[in-house]
Design a protein around this motif. Structure first.
Motif, short mmCIF file in Angstrom:
data_model
loop_
_atom_site.label_atom_id
_atom_site.label_comp_id
_atom_site.label_asym_id
_atom_site.label_seq_id
_atom_site.Cartn_x
_atom_site.Cartn_y
_atom_site.Cartn_z
N PRO A 1 0.82 -1.22 0.00
CA PRO A 1 0.00 0.00 0.00
C PRO A 1 0.86 1.27 0.00
N GLY A 2 0.53 2.20 -0.87
CA GLY A 2 1.24 3.46 -0.93
C GLY A 2 2.57 3.44 -1.65
N ALA A 3 2.95 2.26 -2.17
CA ALA A 3 4.27 2.16 -2.81
C ALA A 3 4.23 2.49 -4.30
N ILE A 4 3.05 2.67 -4.85
CA ILE A 4 2.94 2.96 -6.28
C ILE A 4 2.70 4.45 -6.46
N ASP A 5 3.66 5.12 -7.09
CA ASP A 5 3.59 6.56 -7.27
C ASP A 5 3.56 6.92 -8.75
N PRO A 6 2.91 8.03 -9.11
CA PRO A 6 2.95 8.50 -10.50
C PRO A 6 4.33 9.04 -10.82
N GLY A 7 4.59 9.21 -12.11
CA GLY A 7 5.88 9.74 -12.54
C GLY A 7 5.83 10.19 -13.98
N GLU A 8 7.00 10.42 -14.55
CA GLU A 8 7.10 10.97 -15.90
C GLU A 8 7.38 9.89 -16.93
N ILE A 9 6.85 10.08 -18.12
CA ILE A 9 7.23 9.31 -19.30
C ILE A 9 8.17 10.20 -20.10
N VAL A 10 9.38 9.73 -20.36
CA VAL A 10 10.38 10.54 -21.06
C VAL A 10 10.93 9.77 -22.24
N ASP A 11 11.49 10.49 -23.21
CA ASP A 11 12.15 9.81 -24.32
C ASP A 11 13.60 9.51 -23.92
N ILE A 12 14.35 8.87 -24.81
CA ILE A 12 15.71 8.44 -24.47
C ILE A 12 16.67 9.61 -24.29
N GLU A 13 16.26 10.81 -24.68
CA GLU A 13 17.06 12.02 -24.44
C GLU A 13 16.64 12.71 -23.14
N GLY A 14 15.63 12.17 -22.47
CA GLY A 14 15.20 12.74 -21.20
C GLY A 14 14.10 13.77 -21.31
N ARG A 15 13.56 13.99 -22.51
CA ARG A 15 12.48 14.96 -22.68
C ARG A 15 11.17 14.39 -22.17
N ILE A 16 10.44 15.18 -21.41
CA ILE A 16 9.18 14.74 -20.83
C ILE A 16 8.10 14.69 -21.90
N LEU A 17 7.46 13.52 -22.03
CA LEU A 17 6.40 13.34 -23.02
C LEU A 17 5.02 13.21 -22.38
N GLY A 18 4.98 12.86 -21.12
CA GLY A 18 3.69 12.67 -20.46
C GLY A 18 3.88 12.18 -19.05
N GLN A 19 2.77 11.71 -18.46
CA GLN A 19 2.76 11.23 -17.09
C GLN A 19 2.19 9.80 -17.04
N HIS A 20 2.55 9.08 -16.00
CA HIS A 20 1.99 7.74 -15.77
C HIS A 20 1.55 7.63 -14.32
N GLN A 21 0.79 6.58 -14.02
CA GLN A 21 0.25 6.38 -12.68
C GLN A 21 0.95 5.27 -11.89
N GLY A 22 2.12 4.86 -12.37
CA GLY A 22 2.87 3.82 -11.67
C GLY A 22 3.63 2.96 -12.65
N ILE A 23 4.93 2.72 -12.38
CA ILE A 23 5.74 1.97 -13.35
C ILE A 23 5.33 0.51 -13.43
N ILE A 24 4.55 0.02 -12.45
CA ILE A 24 4.14 -1.38 -12.52
C ILE A 24 3.18 -1.63 -13.68
N GLY A 25 2.67 -0.55 -14.30
CA GLY A 25 1.80 -0.71 -15.45
C GLY A 25 2.54 -0.86 -16.76
N PHE A 26 3.89 -0.98 -16.69
CA PHE A 26 4.70 -1.02 -17.91
C PHE A 26 5.72 -2.15 -17.83
N THR A 27 6.12 -2.62 -19.00
CA THR A 27 7.16 -3.63 -19.08
C THR A 27 8.04 -3.33 -20.29
N VAL A 28 9.31 -3.67 -20.21
CA VAL A 28 10.24 -3.42 -21.30
C VAL A 28 9.76 -4.12 -22.57
N GLY A 29 9.75 -3.38 -23.68
CA GLY A 29 9.28 -3.91 -24.95
C GLY A 29 7.83 -3.61 -25.24
N GLN A 30 7.11 -3.08 -24.26
CA GLN A 30 5.69 -2.77 -24.44
C GLN A 30 5.50 -1.66 -25.47
#
Length: 385
Positions: A224-253
């Motif tokens: 509980p409480g361990a899932i935090d929102p954060g930024e979606i960035v490109d490989i140069e570090g530019r911010i493209l958007g926001q997400h609601q927790g990295i557990i919703g993503f997997t490499v290659g998705q």
């Protein structure tokens, strides 16, 4: 020698069968009993019995325990249900949650086989005086010059060797897999022939403790409480958007990232749990040719320092690819792929094969791209995940 490799009649050979309540383990028990073995069925209750009663396609809870008991009653051999819920939570579910929060993509079924089924249940089978533990896995066991070996199933579409890579040589000596030479259609036909009520039961599809495939909901409950929102960035570090927790993503998705309007399709390249960032980029940014493993389990003779040539599977649904595997440290290994792979994710397994034989494998800890010709640049680019 009887069919399980013991120099005694089947009636004098006790075999514990791990029964999940599905058709595969039920047919395993039926085949062994039909041969005259002293069969004892054991079903593990791994998570909340009541909550799983109505969940279809699960195992080891609710209706499945009832189905396993009914098969044992039909065939006339003893059956026991063991409460392993606390062991399962500690060894599998807690690790599952922590792995996701580290930005990995875990495989809890491997951990379950590794810890609960092939460690704890195997010990229970010995305590019951059994000489073997039989399961309904689709994998073959044979005895070679150096002892028991694991081989892929005859039915390639059903092969489960990827999920059994952590089986030790000592465990393999005690285990038996009666279905390894059979196609699934024949197993279902046998279930009908034996009059088993589970003959038409659907196969398990989801992770047993993850209702409706909602990993995030399970992790939120465990942490509980361990899932935090954060930024979606490109490989140069530019911010493209926001997400609601990295557990919703997997490499290659590719799908479900939530970023549109780009010239090229975007993929998840890596996850950065410390900064809570999801890094995305074009498919070429996924290329990896070096894979570092932890908890390496090797079933062949000792892995030589110079390494051995293997075919390695980096995900369960992918075909093996050629590579060189070398030992690295006390329990690690390094895999150098002949050609780069795409979407190699920490937390998954890398399983090494020689022909049909499973040589061993380990958990993917890091990945990198090291060869300049794959980067399109003059210098070798190291991109770690």
């Amino acid at each position: 020698m009887n069919s399980l490799g013991f120099d005694k009649p089947p009636a004098q050979t006790r075999v514990v069968v791990a029964m999940s309540g599905g058709v595969d383990s039920s047919v395993t028990a039926a085949l062994l009993q039909a041969e005259g073995y002293d069969v004892v069925g054991i079903t593990l209750q791994l998570y909340d019995h009541g909550a799983a009663i109505a969940k279809k396609g699960a195992c080891c809870a609710g209706q499945d325990i009832h189905d396993a008991r009914r098969v044992a009653e039909t065939l006339g051999f003893p059956h026991y249900v063991l409460d392993y819920e606390s062991r399962f939570r500690d060894s599998v579910m807690e690790e599952f949650a922590d792995s996701y929060l580290r930005g990995e993509t875990p495989i809890p079924c491997v951990r379950c086989n590794q810890s609960v089924k092939f460690r704890d249940l195997l010990g229970t089978a010995r305590d019951l005086g059994a000489e073997a533990l039989a399961t309904g896995h689709y994998v073959r066991r044979s005895v070679g010059a150096q002892g028991p070996e694991m081989h892929v199933a005859e039915d390639a579409d059903r092969d489960q060797s990827y999920f059994l890579f952590a089986t030790t040589r000592e465990q393999l000596d005690f285990l038996r897999f009666p279905l390894g030479d059979l196609p699934k259609r024949e197993v279902r036909a046998l279930a009908e022939r034996f009059g088993l009520a589970v003959a038409d039961k659907p196969d398990s599809q989801d992770i047993c403790f993850v209702p409706n495939g909602s990993y995030a909901r399970v992790v939120e409950k465990l942490r509980p409480g361990a899932i935090d929102p954060g930024e979606i960035v490109d490989i140069e570090g530019r911010i493209l958007g926001q997400h609601q927790g990295i557990i919703g993503f997997t490499v290659g998705q590719r799908r479900g990232i939530g970023i549109g309007g780009t010239e090229e399709p975007l993929y998840v390249v890596r996850l950065e749990p410390e900064s809570r960032r999801v890094v995305v980029g074009p498919r070429r940014a996924l290329a990896r040719d070096r894979v570092l493993l932890r908890e390496m389990n090797w079933l062949d003779n000792a892995l030589p320092p110079e390494g051995v040539r293997v075919a390695v599977k980096l995900r369960s649904a992918q075909d093996p690819v050629p590579a060189l595997v070398r030992p690295l440290g006390w329990s690690g290994a390094e895999i150098q792929l002949d050609e780069p792979a795409y979407g190699v994710s920490p937390g998954q397994a890398a399983v090494c094969y020689s022909g049909s034989r499973v040589l061993g494998g380990g958990w993917i800890a890091e990945t990198a791209l090291t060869q300049a010709e794959f980067t399109g640049s003059r210098d070798a680019e190291r991109v770690s995940a």
